[in-house]
Design an enzyme around this catalytic site. Structure first.
Site, mmCIF file in Angstrom:
data_model
loop_
_atom_site.group_PDB
_atom_site.id
_atom_site.type_symbol
_atom_site.label_atom_id
_atom_site.label_comp_id
_atom_site.label_asym_id
_atom_site.label_seq_id
_atom_site.Cartn_x
_atom_site.Cartn_y
_atom_site.Cartn_z
ATOM 1 C CB THR A 17 32.151 6.061 103.169
ATOM 2 O OG1 THR A 17 33.348 6.237 102.411
ATOM 3 C CG2 THR A 17 31.381 7.358 103.195
ATOM 4 C CB THR A 23 31.547 1.641 98.319
ATOM 5 O OG1 THR A 23 32.249 2.883 98.281
ATOM 6 C CG2 THR A 23 30.304 1.762 99.161
ATOM 7 C CG ASP A 24 36.928 2.997 97.404
ATOM 8 O OD1 ASP A 24 35.927 3.458 96.833
ATOM 9 O OD2 ASP A 24 37.788 3.711 97.951
ATOM 10 C CB SER A 26 37.032 -0.905 101.534
ATOM 11 O OG SER A 26 36.831 -0.190 100.361
#
Ligand code: ASP
Length: 322
Positions: free
Chosen positions: A12, A87-88, A54
């Site tokens: 993101t 971030t995932d 990710s």
């Protein structure tokens, strides 16, 4: 001035929201707009290595990333590294890098919860804070660190706790080990030890299953039929599973496939406390391997790394108590 590599992998932090509210990758990384501010902190070089969301990250891409970082350290004589990432799966990449990079150079992983053109975008701020941490002498020798929202977390303990809030990254039970303020970078905890497994490949297939009330053994048998090399079970509470899955776990262990136990609780460790069928004590008796506070996704990566070194369950158990 310190020489810092900023290596982008996507997420993101490198995306933009369109007029319909959909967030998608950009061809040109929007973080280029921060270069001027970064140059006041360090001598920054940029590597547009990947541009992936990710959820597309894999252990083999993480190994490639580690190789790329080693090459860059050798070629460029770096003082520090910042990796930008979605971030995932950020905590998984951070943890695997932490396991395999056995050096003292600071490696900081960061990301963003809001894409580059959203109101309150957090990417540029997180990137600047991360470069400041990477350039800090105090960050040396602390392994891979995760910096978002002005907090510094260890790769081992940090996890994504909220689907959208910018304060999503937390270290349950331990808290952040430092903070970033306008005045500087401050560490308030020290790591007691590091856990390094400098493997150069991950060839083993390890599955992760979560227990739930009423779980039967069909799912474990289905997974076992895919020829796995190891299984991580997210157990209840202190490390207990439904009795119905015990026969399938015994069969796996009899086939010399390690079964590693983590808790589905956010805090605490698994222990051999309960003696009823499926309780931790009975799991220990059949040879299940206990962990020391890792979450499921990280225990899976550690088991993959450890299996490159040994298939002996007592050695694997010792390595998981670290
Ligand atoms: N889905 C995005 C990713 O992990 C979320 C993020 O970057 O924060 O790439």
């Amino acid at each position: 001035m310190k020489k810092i590599l900023v290596l982008h992998t996507g997420g993101t932090i490198a995306m933009q929201e369109n007029e319909h509210g959909a967030v998608q990758p950009n061809v040109i990384n929007p973080l280029y707009s921060t270069i001027e501010s970064l140059s006041t902190i360090a001598s920054v070089i940029v590597d547009d290595y990947l541009n992936l969301p990710s959820p597309h990250m894999t252990p083999s891409l993480m190994i490639d990333l580690a190789r790329r970082l080693k090459e860059r350290v050798k070629e460029d004589q770096l003082d520090g590294i910042v990796v930008t990432h979605g971030t995932d799966t950020l905590e998984e990449t951070a943890y695997l890098l932490d396991l395999i990079l056995d050096w003292d150079i600071p490696v900081i992983i960061t990301g963003a919860m809001r894409s580059s053109n959203e109101l309150g975008a957090d990417g540029p701020h997180n990137l600047i804070a991360s470069v400041r941490v990477a350039a800090s002498d105090d960050a040396k020798g602390k392994g891979v660190l995760v910096v978002l929202n002005d907090e510094i977390h260890t790769a081992k303990n940090v996890t994504k706790t909220h689907s959208s809030n910018i304060a999503t990254f937390q270290s349950p039970q331990y808290g952040p080990i430092g903070i970033v303020t306008k005045r500087g970078v401050f560490f308030h905890h020290t790591l007691s030890k590091r856990d390094c497994h400098p493997v150069t490949q991950l060839t083993k297939k390890v599955a992760l299953l979560k227990t739930y009330a009423g779980m039967d053994d069909t799912i474990i048998e289905a997974v076992a039929a895919t020829h796995i090399d190891g299984l991580v079970i997210e157990a209840f509470g202190q490390g207990n599973v439904p009795p119905t899955i015990m026969p399938a776990l015994k069969t796996l262990i009899a086939r010399n496939i390690p079964v590693v136990l983590v808790s589905r609780c956010f805090n605490g460790v698994v222990q051999d406390t309960y003696a009823y069928e499926g309780g931790g004590r009975t799991l220990k008796e059949i040879g299940v391997i206990f962990t020391n506070g890792l979450n499921g996704q990280k225990a899976r990566l550690k088991l993959m790394a450890v299996l490159e070194q040994s298939a002996d369950h007592s050695i694997i158990q010792e390595l998981f108590y670290k």
